[in-house]
Scaffold this motif. Structure first.
Motif, mmCIF file in Angstrom:
data_model
loop_
_atom_site.group_PDB
_atom_site.id
_atom_site.type_symbol
_atom_site.label_atom_id
_atom_site.label_comp_id
_atom_site.label_asym_id
_atom_site.label_seq_id
_atom_site.Cartn_x
_atom_site.Cartn_y
_atom_site.Cartn_z
ATOM 1 N N PHE A 1 0.832 -1.210 0.000
ATOM 2 C CA PHE A 1 0.000 0.000 0.000
ATOM 3 C C PHE A 1 0.869 1.264 0.000
ATOM 4 O O PHE A 1 0.486 2.282 -0.581
ATOM 5 N N GLN A 2 2.032 1.203 0.679
ATOM 6 C CA GLN A 2 2.932 2.370 0.652
ATOM 7 C C GLN A 2 3.416 2.635 -0.775
ATOM 8 O O GLN A 2 3.495 3.780 -1.210
ATOM 9 N N GLU B 1 0.858 4.629 -3.047
ATOM 10 C CA GLU B 1 0.434 6.011 -2.805
ATOM 11 C C GLU B 1 0.639 6.843 -4.062
ATOM 12 O O GLU B 1 1.683 6.769 -4.710
ATOM 13 N N VAL C 1 -7.464 1.599 -5.843
ATOM 14 C CA VAL C 1 -6.757 0.378 -5.452
ATOM 15 C C VAL C 1 -7.457 -0.295 -4.276
ATOM 16 O O VAL C 1 -8.170 0.344 -3.505
#
Lengths: 270, 270
Positions: free
Chosen positions: A100-101, A104, A110
Protein backbone atom coordinates in the motif's frame (compact mmCIF):
# COMPACT_ATOMS: atom_id res chain seq x y z
CA UNK A 1 8.04 -16.13 3.55
CA UNK A 2 9.60 -13.19 1.75
CA UNK A 3 12.17 -10.98 3.41
CA UNK A 4 11.91 -7.20 3.14
CA UNK A 5 14.65 -4.61 2.85
CA UNK A 6 17.48 -4.67 0.31
CA UNK A 7 19.88 -7.14 1.93
CA UNK A 8 21.39 -10.14 0.16
CA UNK A 9 18.49 -12.40 1.14
CA UNK A 10 15.74 -9.82 0.53
CA UNK A 11 12.95 -10.36 -1.96
CA UNK A 12 13.89 -7.17 -3.81
CA UNK A 13 17.41 -8.52 -4.40
CA UNK A 14 16.07 -11.93 -5.39
CA UNK A 15 13.07 -11.22 -7.54
CA UNK A 16 14.98 -10.19 -10.69
CA UNK A 17 13.92 -13.51 -12.19
CA UNK A 18 10.27 -12.56 -11.66
CA UNK A 19 11.09 -9.11 -13.08
CA UNK A 20 12.69 -10.56 -16.22
CA UNK A 21 9.70 -12.87 -16.57
CA UNK A 22 7.48 -9.81 -16.85
CA UNK A 23 9.52 -8.54 -19.80
CA UNK A 24 8.54 -11.78 -21.56
CA UNK A 25 4.92 -11.51 -20.43
CA UNK A 26 4.32 -7.84 -21.22
CA UNK A 27 3.94 -8.11 -25.04
CA UNK A 28 1.47 -10.98 -24.68
CA UNK A 29 -0.54 -9.06 -22.07
CA UNK A 30 -0.63 -5.97 -24.25
CA UNK A 31 -1.72 -8.04 -27.26
CA UNK A 32 -4.50 -9.73 -25.26
CA UNK A 33 -5.82 -6.36 -24.06
CA UNK A 34 -5.50 -4.77 -27.52
CA UNK A 35 -7.48 -7.65 -29.05
CA UNK A 36 -10.16 -7.53 -26.35
CA UNK A 37 -13.53 -5.90 -26.96
CA UNK A 38 -14.22 -3.58 -24.04
CA UNK A 39 -17.30 -2.04 -25.68
CA UNK A 40 -19.61 -3.93 -23.30
CA UNK A 41 -17.76 -2.60 -20.26
CA UNK A 42 -18.25 1.12 -20.57
CA UNK A 43 -20.92 1.56 -17.87
CA UNK A 44 -19.12 0.11 -14.86
CA UNK A 45 -15.65 0.79 -13.53
CA UNK A 46 -13.15 -1.64 -15.04
CA UNK A 47 -11.80 -3.91 -12.31
CA UNK A 48 -8.37 -5.44 -12.85
CA UNK A 49 -7.09 -8.15 -10.49
CA UNK A 50 -3.50 -9.24 -9.97
CA UNK A 51 -3.60 -12.65 -8.27
CA UNK A 52 -0.53 -13.75 -6.35
CA UNK A 53 0.68 -10.15 -6.55
CA UNK A 54 3.43 -10.46 -3.90
CA UNK A 55 4.99 -7.12 -2.94
CA UNK A 56 7.68 -5.00 -4.54
CA UNK A 57 8.41 -3.12 -7.70
CA UNK A 58 7.40 -6.05 -9.94
CA UNK A 59 3.89 -5.89 -8.49
CA UNK A 60 3.31 -2.25 -9.34
CA UNK A 61 5.06 -2.53 -12.72
CA UNK A 62 2.74 -5.27 -13.94
CA UNK A 63 -0.48 -3.54 -12.90
CA UNK A 64 0.64 -0.11 -14.13
CA UNK A 65 1.46 -1.71 -17.48
CA UNK A 66 -1.99 -3.28 -17.71
CA UNK A 67 -3.75 -0.07 -16.66
CA UNK A 68 -1.94 1.84 -19.41
CA UNK A 69 -2.74 -0.85 -22.00
CA UNK A 70 -6.43 -0.74 -21.06
CA UNK A 71 -6.46 3.07 -21.28
CA UNK A 72 -4.76 2.91 -24.68
CA UNK A 73 -7.30 0.38 -25.86
CA UNK A 74 -10.24 2.56 -24.82
CA UNK A 75 -8.65 5.57 -26.52
CA UNK A 76 -7.96 3.72 -29.77
CA UNK A 77 -11.51 2.34 -29.71
CA UNK A 78 -12.91 5.87 -29.43
CA UNK A 79 -14.45 4.98 -26.05
CA UNK A 80 -14.46 7.35 -23.10
CA UNK A 81 -11.87 6.26 -20.52
CA UNK A 82 -13.61 4.48 -17.66
CA UNK A 83 -12.77 4.55 -13.97
CA UNK A 84 -10.24 1.83 -13.20
CA UNK A 85 -9.77 -0.16 -10.00
CA UNK A 86 -6.80 -2.46 -9.39
CA UNK A 87 -7.29 -5.29 -6.90
CA UNK A 88 -4.07 -6.74 -5.50
CA UNK A 89 -4.53 -10.21 -4.07
CA UNK A 90 -2.21 -12.61 -2.31
CA UNK A 91 -2.16 -14.84 0.75
CA UNK A 92 -2.92 -13.17 4.08
CA UNK A 93 0.79 -13.55 4.94
CA UNK A 94 1.70 -11.11 2.13
CA UNK A 95 3.00 -7.71 3.27
CA UNK A 96 0.06 -5.54 2.21
CA UNK A 97 1.27 -2.64 4.38
CA UNK A 98 4.40 -2.26 2.24
CA UNK A 99 2.42 -2.79 -0.96
CA UNK A 100 0.00 0.00 0.00
CA UNK A 101 2.93 2.37 0.65
CA UNK A 102 4.18 1.70 -2.90
CA UNK A 103 0.70 2.49 -4.23
CA UNK A 104 0.43 6.01 -2.80
CA UNK A 105 -0.28 8.47 -5.59
CA UNK A 106 -1.68 5.88 -8.01
CA UNK A 107 -4.06 7.47 -10.51
CA UNK A 108 -6.49 4.55 -10.31
CA UNK A 109 -8.52 3.11 -7.43
CA UNK A 110 -6.76 0.38 -5.45
CA UNK A 111 -7.71 -2.36 -3.02
CA UNK A 112 -5.93 -5.29 -1.37
CA UNK A 113 -7.66 -8.65 -1.13
CA UNK A 114 -6.21 -11.29 1.21
CA UNK A 115 -6.78 -14.95 0.37
CA UNK A 116 -5.76 -17.93 -1.77
CA UNK A 117 -6.55 -17.78 -5.49
CA UNK A 118 -7.70 -21.39 -5.20
CA UNK A 119 -10.77 -19.95 -3.45
CA UNK A 120 -13.25 -17.24 -4.38
CA UNK A 121 -11.78 -13.80 -3.77
CA UNK A 122 -14.33 -11.44 -5.34
CA UNK A 123 -18.11 -11.22 -5.80
CA UNK A 124 -19.65 -12.85 -8.87
CA UNK A 125 -19.19 -11.13 -12.22
CA UNK A 126 -17.21 -8.25 -10.76
CA UNK A 127 -13.76 -8.58 -12.40
CA UNK A 128 -13.14 -7.50 -16.00
CA UNK A 129 -9.58 -8.69 -16.29
CA UNK A 130 -7.62 -10.97 -14.00
CA UNK A 131 -4.00 -11.95 -14.41
CA UNK A 132 -1.75 -14.30 -12.49
CA UNK A 133 1.92 -13.92 -13.32
CA UNK A 134 4.33 -16.72 -12.41
CA UNK A 135 2.39 -17.87 -9.35
CA UNK A 136 0.28 -20.87 -10.43
CA UNK A 137 3.27 -23.19 -10.00
CA UNK A 138 2.51 -22.97 -6.26
CA UNK A 139 0.07 -25.68 -5.24
CA UNK A 140 -2.91 -25.06 -2.99
CA UNK A 141 -1.85 -27.18 -0.06
CA UNK A 142 0.35 -25.58 2.58
CA UNK A 143 2.43 -28.72 2.27
CA UNK A 144 1.86 -31.03 -0.70
CA UNK A 145 -0.54 -33.78 -1.76
CA UNK A 146 -1.70 -35.72 1.32
CA UNK A 147 -0.20 -39.00 0.10
CA UNK A 148 3.20 -37.35 -0.32
CA UNK A 149 3.14 -36.13 3.27
CA UNK A 150 2.00 -39.52 4.63
CA UNK A 151 4.94 -41.53 6.02
CA UNK A 152 3.09 -44.83 5.40
CA UNK A 153 2.14 -43.98 1.82
CA UNK A 154 4.01 -45.30 -1.22
CA UNK A 155 4.07 -41.64 -2.31
CA UNK A 156 6.21 -40.59 0.67
CA UNK A 157 8.82 -38.38 -1.00
CA UNK A 158 12.08 -39.80 0.35
CA UNK A 159 15.20 -37.77 -0.38
CA UNK A 160 13.44 -35.18 -2.56
CA UNK A 161 11.67 -31.92 -1.90
CA UNK A 162 9.59 -31.55 -5.09
CA UNK A 163 8.16 -33.84 -7.76
CA UNK A 164 11.49 -33.39 -9.55
CA UNK A 165 13.49 -36.63 -9.54
CA UNK A 166 11.01 -38.31 -7.25
CA UNK A 167 9.42 -41.76 -7.50
CA UNK A 168 6.63 -42.24 -10.10
CA UNK A 169 3.87 -42.42 -7.43
CA UNK A 170 5.10 -39.16 -5.89
CA UNK A 171 5.29 -37.36 -9.21
CA UNK A 172 1.80 -38.60 -10.08
CA UNK A 173 0.44 -37.31 -6.76
CA UNK A 174 1.94 -33.87 -7.48
CA UNK A 175 0.53 -33.95 -11.04
CA UNK A 176 -2.91 -34.87 -9.78
CA UNK A 177 -2.88 -32.08 -7.16
CA UNK A 178 -1.70 -29.60 -9.77
CA UNK A 179 -4.56 -30.59 -12.07
CA UNK A 180 -7.19 -30.27 -9.34
CA UNK A 181 -5.75 -26.91 -8.33
CA UNK A 182 -5.80 -25.46 -11.82
CA UNK A 183 -9.38 -26.66 -12.36
CA UNK A 184 -10.42 -25.02 -9.07
CA UNK A 185 -8.56 -21.82 -10.04
CA UNK A 186 -10.41 -21.66 -13.36
CA UNK A 187 -13.79 -22.40 -11.76
CA UNK A 188 -13.33 -19.54 -9.28
CA UNK A 189 -12.28 -17.11 -12.03
CA UNK A 190 -15.24 -18.18 -14.17
CA UNK A 191 -17.61 -17.11 -11.38
CA UNK A 192 -15.81 -13.84 -10.64
CA UNK A 193 -15.29 -12.62 -14.19
CA UNK A 194 -17.88 -10.47 -15.95
CA UNK A 195 -19.34 -11.99 -19.12
CA UNK A 196 -16.90 -11.21 -21.90
CA UNK A 197 -14.09 -10.52 -19.42
CA UNK A 198 -10.47 -11.52 -19.82
CA UNK A 199 -8.48 -14.09 -17.79
CA UNK A 200 -4.73 -14.54 -18.28
CA UNK A 201 -2.10 -16.50 -16.43
CA UNK A 202 1.59 -17.00 -17.10
CA UNK A 203 3.63 -19.91 -15.72
CA UNK A 204 6.86 -21.68 -16.54
CA UNK A 205 6.07 -24.97 -18.23
CA UNK A 206 8.16 -28.10 -18.64
CA UNK A 207 8.75 -29.89 -21.93
CA UNK A 208 9.05 -33.49 -20.73
CA UNK A 209 5.83 -35.45 -20.34
CA UNK A 210 7.36 -37.13 -17.24
CA UNK A 211 6.17 -35.19 -14.14
CA UNK A 212 9.39 -36.22 -12.36
CA UNK A 213 11.32 -34.07 -14.88
CA UNK A 214 10.61 -30.77 -13.13
CA UNK A 215 13.83 -28.83 -13.50
CA UNK A 216 14.37 -26.61 -16.48
CA UNK A 217 18.16 -26.71 -16.67
CA UNK A 218 20.76 -24.15 -15.60
CA UNK A 219 18.54 -21.17 -16.39
CA UNK A 220 15.72 -22.36 -14.15
CA UNK A 221 16.08 -20.71 -10.75
CA UNK A 222 13.63 -23.10 -9.12
CA UNK A 223 15.62 -26.12 -10.37
CA UNK A 224 18.84 -24.60 -9.08
CA UNK A 225 17.27 -23.70 -5.73
CA UNK A 226 15.82 -27.18 -5.36
CA UNK A 227 19.19 -28.82 -5.97
CA UNK A 228 20.86 -26.59 -3.38
CA UNK A 229 18.15 -27.24 -0.80
CA UNK A 230 18.20 -31.01 -1.33
CA UNK A 231 21.98 -31.02 -0.84
CA UNK A 232 21.62 -28.91 2.30
CA UNK A 233 18.98 -31.26 3.78
CA UNK A 234 21.15 -34.29 2.95
CA UNK A 235 24.15 -32.66 4.61
CA UNK A 236 22.09 -32.14 7.78
CA UNK A 237 21.17 -35.85 7.76
CA UNK A 238 24.80 -36.92 7.16
CA UNK A 239 25.94 -34.71 10.04
CA UNK A 240 23.28 -36.28 12.26
CA UNK A 241 21.55 -32.96 12.95
CA UNK A 242 18.18 -34.15 11.65
CA UNK A 243 16.86 -37.63 10.89
CA UNK A 244 15.76 -38.88 7.49
CA UNK A 245 12.07 -38.66 8.35
CA UNK A 246 12.36 -34.96 9.14
CA UNK A 247 14.16 -34.40 5.86
CA UNK A 248 11.64 -36.42 3.92
CA UNK A 249 8.66 -34.63 5.47
CA UNK A 250 9.77 -31.39 3.81
CA UNK A 251 8.38 -30.67 0.34
CA UNK A 252 8.11 -27.50 -1.69
CA UNK A 253 4.49 -27.26 -2.88
CA UNK A 254 5.39 -26.31 -6.45
CA UNK A 255 4.86 -28.04 -9.76
CA UNK A 256 5.65 -27.16 -13.37
CA UNK A 257 2.95 -28.34 -15.74
CA UNK A 258 3.27 -29.22 -19.43
CA UNK A 259 1.29 -27.27 -21.99
CA UNK A 260 -0.86 -30.39 -22.43
CA UNK A 261 -1.63 -30.56 -18.72
CA UNK A 262 -2.72 -26.92 -18.79
CA UNK A 263 -4.83 -27.47 -21.92
CA UNK A 264 -6.54 -30.45 -20.26
CA UNK A 265 -7.55 -28.39 -17.20
CA UNK A 266 -8.76 -25.52 -19.38
CA UNK A 267 -10.76 -27.89 -21.58
CA UNK A 268 -12.34 -29.70 -18.58
CA UNK A 269 -13.29 -26.32 -17.12
CA UNK A 270 -15.16 -25.38 -20.28
CA UNK B 1 0.14 6.05 15.52
CA UNK B 2 -1.46 3.10 17.26
CA UNK B 3 0.57 0.61 19.27
CA UNK B 4 -0.01 -3.14 18.86
CA UNK B 5 0.13 -5.87 21.48
CA UNK B 6 -1.71 -5.86 24.79
CA UNK B 7 0.56 -3.63 26.91
CA UNK B 8 -0.63 -0.66 28.94
CA UNK B 9 -0.14 1.73 26.00
CA UNK B 10 -1.51 -0.61 23.31
CA UNK B 11 -4.51 0.24 21.18
CA UNK B 12 -6.33 -2.88 22.35
CA UNK B 13 -6.03 -1.73 25.99
CA UNK B 14 -7.03 1.81 25.07
CA UNK B 15 -9.85 1.43 22.59
CA UNK B 16 -12.52 0.44 25.08
CA UNK B 17 -13.96 3.93 24.61
CA UNK B 18 -14.35 3.21 20.89
CA UNK B 19 -15.80 -0.18 21.82
CA UNK B 20 -18.37 1.33 24.18
CA UNK B 21 -19.19 3.89 21.51
CA UNK B 22 -20.21 1.05 19.22
CA UNK B 23 -22.71 -0.18 21.81
CA UNK B 24 -24.37 3.22 21.48
CA UNK B 25 -24.12 3.17 17.69
CA UNK B 26 -25.34 -0.38 17.06
CA UNK B 27 -29.09 0.16 17.59
CA UNK B 28 -29.09 3.21 15.30
CA UNK B 29 -27.17 1.29 12.63
CA UNK B 30 -29.55 -1.64 12.85
CA UNK B 31 -32.57 0.70 12.64
CA UNK B 32 -31.14 2.49 9.58
CA UNK B 33 -30.54 -0.83 7.80
CA UNK B 34 -33.95 -2.21 8.81
CA UNK B 35 -35.67 0.91 7.44
CA UNK B 36 -33.67 0.85 4.19
CA UNK B 37 -35.18 -0.45 0.98
CA UNK B 38 -32.70 -2.91 -0.54
CA UNK B 39 -35.13 -4.10 -3.23
CA UNK B 40 -33.19 -2.17 -5.92
CA UNK B 41 -29.91 -3.82 -4.92
CA UNK B 42 -30.62 -7.49 -5.56
CA UNK B 43 -28.65 -7.86 -8.82
CA UNK B 44 -25.21 -6.74 -7.68
CA UNK B 45 -23.18 -7.79 -4.68
CA UNK B 46 -23.88 -5.49 -1.75
CA UNK B 47 -20.73 -3.52 -0.93
CA UNK B 48 -20.34 -2.24 2.62
CA UNK B 49 -17.54 0.20 3.47
CA UNK B 50 -16.11 0.95 6.91
CA UNK B 51 -14.22 4.25 6.62
CA UNK B 52 -11.56 4.96 9.21
CA UNK B 53 -11.78 1.31 10.20
CA UNK B 54 -8.53 1.21 12.26
CA UNK B 55 -7.51 -2.27 13.34
CA UNK B 56 -8.63 -4.48 16.19
CA UNK B 57 -11.64 -6.26 17.53
CA UNK B 58 -13.83 -3.14 17.27
CA UNK B 59 -13.25 -3.08 13.50
CA UNK B 60 -14.50 -6.59 12.90
CA UNK B 61 -17.34 -6.25 15.42
CA UNK B 62 -18.84 -3.26 13.64
CA UNK B 63 -18.72 -4.77 10.16
CA UNK B 64 -19.93 -8.20 11.30
CA UNK B 65 -22.85 -6.46 13.00
CA UNK B 66 -23.76 -4.60 9.82
CA UNK B 67 -23.39 -7.72 7.64
CA UNK B 68 -25.79 -9.57 9.94
CA UNK B 69 -28.28 -6.68 9.95
CA UNK B 70 -28.22 -6.55 6.14
CA UNK B 71 -28.75 -10.32 5.92
CA UNK B 72 -31.64 -10.10 8.39
CA UNK B 73 -33.19 -7.28 6.35
CA UNK B 74 -33.01 -9.29 3.12
CA UNK B 75 -34.54 -12.30 4.88
CA UNK B 76 -37.38 -10.31 6.42
CA UNK B 77 -38.05 -8.66 3.04
CA UNK B 78 -38.38 -12.05 1.40
CA UNK B 79 -35.39 -11.27 -0.82
CA UNK B 80 -32.72 -13.83 -1.66
CA UNK B 81 -29.53 -13.12 0.29
CA UNK B 82 -27.02 -11.37 -1.94
CA UNK B 83 -23.24 -11.75 -2.02
CA UNK B 84 -21.68 -9.29 0.41
CA UNK B 85 -18.33 -7.56 0.25
CA UNK B 86 -16.88 -5.56 3.13
CA UNK B 87 -14.34 -2.85 2.25
CA UNK B 88 -12.13 -1.76 5.12
CA UNK B 89 -10.55 1.63 4.57
CA UNK B 90 -8.11 3.71 6.56
CA UNK B 91 -4.95 5.74 6.04
CA UNK B 92 -2.04 3.92 4.40
CA UNK B 93 -0.32 3.94 7.81
CA UNK B 94 -3.02 1.63 9.19
CA UNK B 95 -1.91 -1.94 9.99
CA UNK B 96 -3.79 -3.79 7.25
CA UNK B 97 -1.64 -6.91 7.71
CA UNK B 98 -3.02 -7.40 11.22
CA UNK B 99 -6.54 -6.50 10.10
CA UNK B 100 -6.41 -9.15 7.35
CA UNK B 101 -5.28 -11.78 9.88
CA UNK B 102 -8.36 -11.00 11.98
CA UNK B 103 -10.53 -11.41 8.86
CA UNK B 104 -9.50 -14.98 8.05
CA UNK B 105 -12.57 -17.19 7.88
CA UNK B 106 -15.02 -14.34 7.26
CA UNK B 107 -18.13 -15.58 5.42
CA UNK B 108 -18.25 -12.49 3.20
CA UNK B 109 -15.81 -11.08 0.64
CA UNK B 110 -13.28 -8.63 2.06
CA UNK B 111 -10.91 -5.98 0.74
CA UNK B 112 -8.67 -3.32 2.24
CA UNK B 113 -8.56 0.15 0.75
CA UNK B 114 -5.74 2.52 1.77
CA UNK B 115 -6.38 6.25 1.66
CA UNK B 116 -7.97 9.26 3.34
CA UNK B 117 -11.77 9.41 3.44
CA UNK B 118 -11.45 13.07 2.50
CA UNK B 119 -10.59 11.81 -0.98
CA UNK B 120 -12.28 9.37 -3.34
CA UNK B 121 -11.63 5.79 -2.30
CA UNK B 122 -13.94 3.74 -4.55
CA UNK B 123 -15.26 3.85 -8.13
CA UNK B 124 -18.46 5.80 -8.79
CA UNK B 125 -21.75 4.28 -7.66
CA UNK B 126 -20.12 1.15 -6.27
CA UNK B 127 -20.90 1.31 -2.53
CA UNK B 128 -24.32 0.40 -1.13
CA UNK B 129 -23.68 1.31 2.46
CA UNK B 130 -20.82 3.29 3.96
CA UNK B 131 -20.30 3.96 7.62
CA UNK B 132 -17.75 6.00 9.52
CA UNK B 133 -17.75 5.37 13.24
CA UNK B 134 -16.08 7.91 15.57
CA UNK B 135 -13.47 9.00 13.03
CA UNK B 136 -14.75 12.23 11.45
CA UNK B 137 -13.46 14.26 14.40
CA UNK B 138 -10.01 13.85 12.77
CA UNK B 139 -9.35 16.69 10.36
CA UNK B 140 -7.92 16.18 6.89
CA UNK B 141 -4.65 18.01 7.42
CA UNK B 142 -1.74 16.05 8.81
CA UNK B 143 -1.31 18.97 11.16
CA UNK B 144 -4.08 21.56 11.47
CA UNK B 145 -5.43 24.58 9.55
CA UNK B 146 -2.53 26.38 7.86
CA UNK B 147 -3.08 29.59 9.84
CA UNK B 148 -2.90 27.70 13.13
CA UNK B 149 0.47 26.25 12.19
CA UNK B 150 1.86 29.61 11.01
CA UNK B 151 4.01 31.27 13.68
CA UNK B 152 3.30 34.74 12.25
CA UNK B 153 -0.47 34.23 12.07
CA UNK B 154 -2.91 35.57 14.65
CA UNK B 155 -4.25 32.01 14.70
CA UNK B 156 -0.98 30.58 16.06
CA UNK B 157 -2.23 28.29 18.82
CA UNK B 158 -0.07 29.33 21.76
CA UNK B 159 -0.25 27.08 24.82
CA UNK B 160 -2.97 24.83 23.44
CA UNK B 161 -2.99 21.67 21.35
CA UNK B 162 -6.57 21.70 20.01
CA UNK B 163 -9.29 24.25 19.39
CA UNK B 164 -10.33 23.66 22.99
CA UNK B 165 -9.62 26.69 25.14
CA UNK B 166 -7.80 28.43 22.31
CA UNK B 167 -8.14 32.03 21.06
CA UNK B 168 -11.24 32.88 18.98
CA UNK B 169 -9.24 33.13 15.70
CA UNK B 170 -7.73 29.70 16.31
CA UNK B 171 -11.07 28.11 17.15
CA UNK B 172 -12.61 29.68 14.04
CA UNK B 173 -9.79 28.31 11.86
CA UNK B 174 -10.44 24.82 13.25
CA UNK B 175 -14.19 25.24 12.72
CA UNK B 176 -13.67 26.36 9.14
CA UNK B 177 -11.35 23.43 8.37
CA UNK B 178 -13.84 21.01 9.96
CA UNK B 179 -16.64 22.42 7.80
CA UNK B 180 -14.62 22.13 4.56
CA UNK B 181 -13.59 18.60 5.51
CA UNK B 182 -17.11 17.39 6.18
CA UNK B 183 -18.35 18.91 2.92
CA UNK B 184 -15.55 17.16 1.02
CA UNK B 185 -16.33 13.89 2.84
CA UNK B 186 -19.98 14.11 1.82
CA UNK B 187 -19.14 15.02 -1.80
CA UNK B 188 -16.87 11.95 -2.11
CA UNK B 189 -19.49 9.65 -0.61
CA UNK B 190 -22.16 11.08 -2.91
CA UNK B 191 -20.09 10.04 -5.94
CA UNK B 192 -19.22 6.59 -4.57
CA UNK B 193 -22.64 5.57 -3.31
CA UNK B 194 -25.13 3.74 -5.55
CA UNK B 195 -28.41 5.58 -6.12
CA UNK B 196 -30.61 4.77 -3.15
CA UNK B 197 -27.60 3.71 -1.06
CA UNK B 198 -27.09 4.43 2.61
CA UNK B 199 -24.45 6.69 4.23
CA UNK B 200 -24.02 6.86 8.00
CA UNK B 201 -21.47 8.47 10.26
CA UNK B 202 -21.22 8.71 14.02
CA UNK B 203 -19.17 11.33 15.86
CA UNK B 204 -19.09 12.86 19.31
CA UNK B 205 -20.64 16.31 19.16
CA UNK B 206 -20.30 19.27 21.48
CA UNK B 207 -23.22 21.20 22.95
CA UNK B 208 -21.71 24.68 23.20
CA UNK B 209 -21.91 26.87 20.11
CA UNK B 210 -18.42 28.23 20.99
CA UNK B 211 -15.82 26.20 18.99
CA UNK B 212 -13.29 26.83 21.77
CA UNK B 213 -15.47 24.70 24.09
CA UNK B 214 -14.23 21.36 22.76
CA UNK B 215 -14.05 19.19 25.85
CA UNK B 216 -16.98 17.12 26.96
CA UNK B 217 -16.31 16.92 30.67
CA UNK B 218 -14.97 14.06 32.78
CA UNK B 219 -16.51 11.34 30.61
CA UNK B 220 -14.83 12.61 27.44
CA UNK B 221 -11.57 10.73 26.92
CA UNK B 222 -10.33 13.23 24.32
CA UNK B 223 -10.85 16.13 26.71
CA UNK B 224 -9.04 14.28 29.48
CA UNK B 225 -6.21 13.29 27.14
CA UNK B 226 -5.86 16.85 25.87
CA UNK B 227 -5.58 18.24 29.40
CA UNK B 228 -2.88 15.70 30.29
CA UNK B 229 -0.92 16.41 27.12
CA UNK B 230 -1.10 20.18 27.55
CA UNK B 231 0.20 19.85 31.11
CA UNK B 232 3.00 17.57 29.91
CA UNK B 233 4.06 20.03 27.19
CA UNK B 234 3.99 22.90 29.70
CA UNK B 235 6.12 20.93 32.14
CA UNK B 236 8.69 20.37 29.38
CA UNK B 237 8.80 24.14 28.75
CA UNK B 238 9.08 24.92 32.48
CA UNK B 239 11.95 22.45 32.80
CA UNK B 240 13.67 24.08 29.82
CA UNK B 241 13.67 20.87 27.76
CA UNK B 242 11.77 22.43 24.86
CA UNK B 243 11.05 26.05 23.97
CA UNK B 244 7.61 27.60 23.73
CA UNK B 245 7.63 27.64 19.94
CA UNK B 246 8.15 23.87 19.79
CA UNK B 247 5.29 23.40 22.23
CA UNK B 248 3.03 25.77 20.34
CA UNK B 249 3.74 24.13 16.98
CA UNK B 250 2.11 20.94 18.21
CA UNK B 251 -1.63 20.60 17.55
CA UNK B 252 -3.93 17.59 17.50
CA UNK B 253 -5.91 17.73 14.23
CA UNK B 254 -9.25 16.94 15.84
CA UNK B 255 -12.46 18.92 16.21
CA UNK B 256 -15.83 18.22 17.78
CA UNK B 257 -18.66 19.77 15.77
CA UNK B 258 -22.09 20.87 17.01
CA UNK B 259 -25.19 19.25 15.57
CA UNK B 260 -25.87 22.58 13.80
CA UNK B 261 -22.41 22.56 12.18
CA UNK B 262 -23.05 19.03 10.89
CA UNK B 263 -26.51 19.96 9.62
CA UNK B 264 -25.06 22.96 7.78
CA UNK B 265 -22.49 20.79 5.94
CA UNK B 266 -25.13 18.18 5.08
CA UNK B 267 -27.51 20.85 3.84
CA UNK B 268 -24.81 22.58 1.71
CA UNK B 269 -23.90 19.20 0.21
CA UNK B 270 -27.49 18.64 -0.88
Amino acid sequence: SMEGGVGISSYSRNSSNQGSAFLLIAPALRAAIAAHDFADHTAAPIRIADLGCAVGSNTITAVAFVIKAVRDKFKSSGLREPELQALFSDLVSNDFNTLFQHLEGADFFVAGVPGSFYHRLFPSSSIHFSMCNVALQWLSKASVPAAVADRRSSSWNAGRITAGGSAPEVARAFASQAHEDLCRYLACRAEETVPGGLVTFFVSIRSSSDPAEQTGGEDCSLGWMVTCLEQAWNDLVLEGLIDEETRDSFNIPAYHRTLDEIAKAVSESG
